[in-house]
Design an enzyme around this catalytic site. Structure first.
Site, PDB file in Angstrom:
ATOM      1  N   HIS A 284       0.202   9.201   1.175  1.00  0.00           N
ATOM      2  CA  HIS A 284       1.187   9.833   2.068  1.00  0.00           C
ATOM      3  C   HIS A 284       2.557   9.833   1.410  1.00  0.00           C
ATOM      4  O   HIS A 284       2.800   9.096   0.450  1.00  0.00           O
ATOM      5  CB  HIS A 284       1.249   9.061   3.395  1.00  0.00           C
ATOM      6  CG  HIS A 284       1.446   7.596   3.208  1.00  0.00           C
ATOM      7  ND1 HIS A 284       2.682   7.033   2.969  1.00  0.00           N
ATOM      8  CD2 HIS A 284       0.546   6.581   3.137  1.00  0.00           C
ATOM      9  CE1 HIS A 284       2.532   5.733   2.786  1.00  0.00           C
ATOM     10  NE2 HIS A 284       1.252   5.425   2.871  1.00  0.00           N
TER      11      HIS A 284
ATOM     12  N   GLU B 132      -3.596   7.291   5.506  1.00  0.00           N
ATOM     13  CA  GLU B 132      -2.791   8.287   6.222  1.00  0.00           C
ATOM     14  C   GLU B 132      -2.945   9.680   5.625  1.00  0.00           C
ATOM     15  O   GLU B 132      -2.745  10.683   6.316  1.00  0.00           O
ATOM     16  CB  GLU B 132      -1.318   7.868   6.229  1.00  0.00           C
ATOM     17  CG  GLU B 132      -1.024   6.632   7.073  1.00  0.00           C
ATOM     18  CD  GLU B 132      -1.245   5.330   6.331  1.00  0.00           C
ATOM     19  OE1 GLU B 132      -1.751   5.353   5.178  1.00  0.00           O
ATOM     20  OE2 GLU B 132      -0.923   4.263   6.904  1.00  0.00           O
TER      21      GLU B 132
ATOM     22  N   ASP C 235      -5.686   4.926   0.311  1.00  0.00           N
ATOM     23  CA  ASP C 235      -4.957   4.664   1.545  1.00  0.00           C
ATOM     24  C   ASP C 235      -5.576   5.557   2.615  1.00  0.00           C
ATOM     25  O   ASP C 235      -6.567   6.258   2.344  1.00  0.00           O
ATOM     26  CB  ASP C 235      -3.459   4.923   1.330  1.00  0.00           C
ATOM     27  CG  ASP C 235      -2.587   4.182   2.343  1.00  0.00           C
ATOM     28  OD1 ASP C 235      -3.118   3.559   3.283  1.00  0.00           O
ATOM     29  OD2 ASP C 235      -1.345   4.233   2.197  1.00  0.00           O
TER      30      ASP C 235
ATOM     31  N   HIS D  71      -5.244   0.191   2.739  1.00  0.00           N
ATOM     32  CA  HIS D  71      -4.669   0.451   4.064  1.00  0.00           C
ATOM     33  C   HIS D  71      -4.814  -0.764   4.972  1.00  0.00           C
ATOM     34  O   HIS D  71      -5.892  -1.363   5.056  1.00  0.00           O
ATOM     35  CB  HIS D  71      -5.361   1.656   4.701  1.00  0.00           C
ATOM     36  CG  HIS D  71      -4.874   1.959   6.092  1.00  0.00           C
ATOM     37  ND1 HIS D  71      -3.628   2.478   6.334  1.00  0.00           N
ATOM     38  CD2 HIS D  71      -5.451   1.767   7.302  1.00  0.00           C
ATOM     39  CE1 HIS D  71      -3.466   2.606   7.647  1.00  0.00           C
ATOM     40  NE2 HIS D  71      -4.559   2.183   8.260  1.00  0.00           N
TER      41      HIS D  71
ATOM     42  N   GLU E  81       5.218   4.667  -1.751  1.00  0.00           N
ATOM     43  CA  GLU E  81       4.123   3.849  -2.280  1.00  0.00           C
ATOM     44  C   GLU E  81       3.512   4.452  -3.544  1.00  0.00           C
ATOM     45  O   GLU E  81       3.075   3.726  -4.439  1.00  0.00           O
ATOM     46  CB  GLU E  81       3.048   3.670  -1.199  1.00  0.00           C
ATOM     47  CG  GLU E  81       3.540   2.844  -0.026  1.00  0.00           C
ATOM     48  CD  GLU E  81       2.627   2.905   1.185  1.00  0.00           C
ATOM     49  OE1 GLU E  81       1.403   3.074   1.022  1.00  0.00           O
ATOM     50  OE2 GLU E  81       3.137   2.791   2.319  1.00  0.00           O
TER      51      GLU E  81
ATOM     52  N   HIS F  61       5.791   7.031   5.318  1.00  0.00           N
ATOM     53  CA  HIS F  61       6.415   5.712   5.421  1.00  0.00           C
ATOM     54  C   HIS F  61       6.374   5.073   4.036  1.00  0.00           C
ATOM     55  O   HIS F  61       5.719   5.592   3.121  1.00  0.00           O
ATOM     56  CB  HIS F  61       5.706   4.838   6.450  1.00  0.00           C
ATOM     57  CG  HIS F  61       4.309   4.465   6.071  1.00  0.00           C
ATOM     58  ND1 HIS F  61       3.253   5.349   6.151  1.00  0.00           N
ATOM     59  CD2 HIS F  61       3.786   3.315   5.575  1.00  0.00           C
ATOM     60  CE1 HIS F  61       2.152   4.748   5.735  1.00  0.00           C
ATOM     61  NE2 HIS F  61       2.437   3.514   5.367  1.00  0.00           N
TER      62      HIS F  61
HETATM   63 ZN   LIG Z   1      -1.949   3.130   4.894  1.00  0.00          ZN
END
Ligand SMILES: [Zn+2]
Length: 274
Positions: free
Chosen positions: A104, A10, A8, A60, A135, A116
């Site tokens: 993240h 972030e 990902d 992402h 996630e 998030h």
């Molecule tokens: Zn992401």
């Protein structure tokens, strides 16, 4: 030995703003390069410890962030959007372990850069069988369906701590110390990239030595509870077969296994958009 690197953005070194993860913004090209370098470091470390097959899932946005021309040539890149297993596309029974790179923390976390859960605009919270997770947990549960453990994570300190709390003592690389949603003390990639390589090597050595975490297997049937940010999003998502409205913001549904849970959650998020 096959390793899947689920990436990902972030949680990549230096990222503290959405713009840095947004292809329409001029800063984005810097961070997709660092993302790619972090993935290459993870592959190099795993190879140092004897892994010899590498899948990479670009998790992402629309899944087109990783620079394939700079990607380690031993890897196969699962690129693009809406693939059957999304952020863990490429996981199967033959996979020995998964690495989470650039991850993240879950939605609502304190001291967590860009925290998030799947959609910052739509999702307030996600529970599987009543366990709150982000996630890292959702994707770990899909891997667990195939009997595959998560061996390492890189990201800020909160992402790493949440993953350890849920999944057990996996290898962690804290690439930045978050002090807010848009703030972190960031280490140079010249520091974090060798650290990722070392950690990836340790992760595979621990797997071989039998000291890595067990696969994260959720009990079946799986109850998925989703809290949206807007009642209107819940109005839409509750149209999915089997979904029940719990209150203004929350729906839930129960499905036979984790693959159906993943598909149902993704459909509920998509359904909540125009
Ligand atoms: Zn992401």
């Amino acid at each position: 030995m096959k390793i899947l690197i689920a990436a990902d953005m972030e949680g990549v070194s230096g990222v503290t703003r959405w713009e840095e993860t947004d292809p329409t913004h001029r800063e984005y090209s810097r961070f997709r390069k660092i993302m790619t370098d972090e993935i290459n470091a993870a592959i190099a470390g795993a190879a140092d410890a004897g892994a010899n097959e590498f899948a990479v899932a670009d998790g992402h946005g629309d899944g087109t962030n990783i620079l394939i021309e700079e990607l380690d040539q031993r890897a196969r890149l699962n690129s693009g959007g809406n693939s059957p297993l999304s952020m863990v596309q490429g996981v199967d029974q033959e996979t020995a372990g998964i690495f989470f790179i650039g991850y993240h923390a879950r939605s609502g976390s304190q001291n967590a850069v860009l925290a998030h859960t799947w959609s910052s605009g739509r999702i307030a919270n996600l529970w599987l069988n009543g366990i709150l997770m982000g996630e890292y947990g959702l994707n770990a549960a899909v891997a667990g369906h195939f009997g595959v453990p998560v061996l390492m994570i890189s990201g800020d300190q909160t992402a790493c701590a949440q993953a350890v709390e849920l999944l057990g003592k996996l290898e962690t690389v804290v690439v930045k110390q978050a002090s807010g949603y848009f703030a972190a003390g960031c280490l140079s990639p010249q520091v974090t990239i060798p650290a990722i390589q070392e950690s990836a090597k340790r992760a595979v050595l621990r797997l071989k030595g039998g000291t890595s975490p067990k696969p994260f297997v959720v009990q079946t049937p799986v109850r998925v509870t989703v809290e949206f940010r807007q009642p209107e999003a819940a109005d839409r998502a509750v149209r999915l077969p089997g979904a029940k409205r719990l209150d203004g913001l929350r729906i839930d549904f129960t499905v036979p296994d984790m693959l159906d849970a993943y598909a149902g959650f993704r459909a509920a998020v998509k359904q909540s958009y125009d």
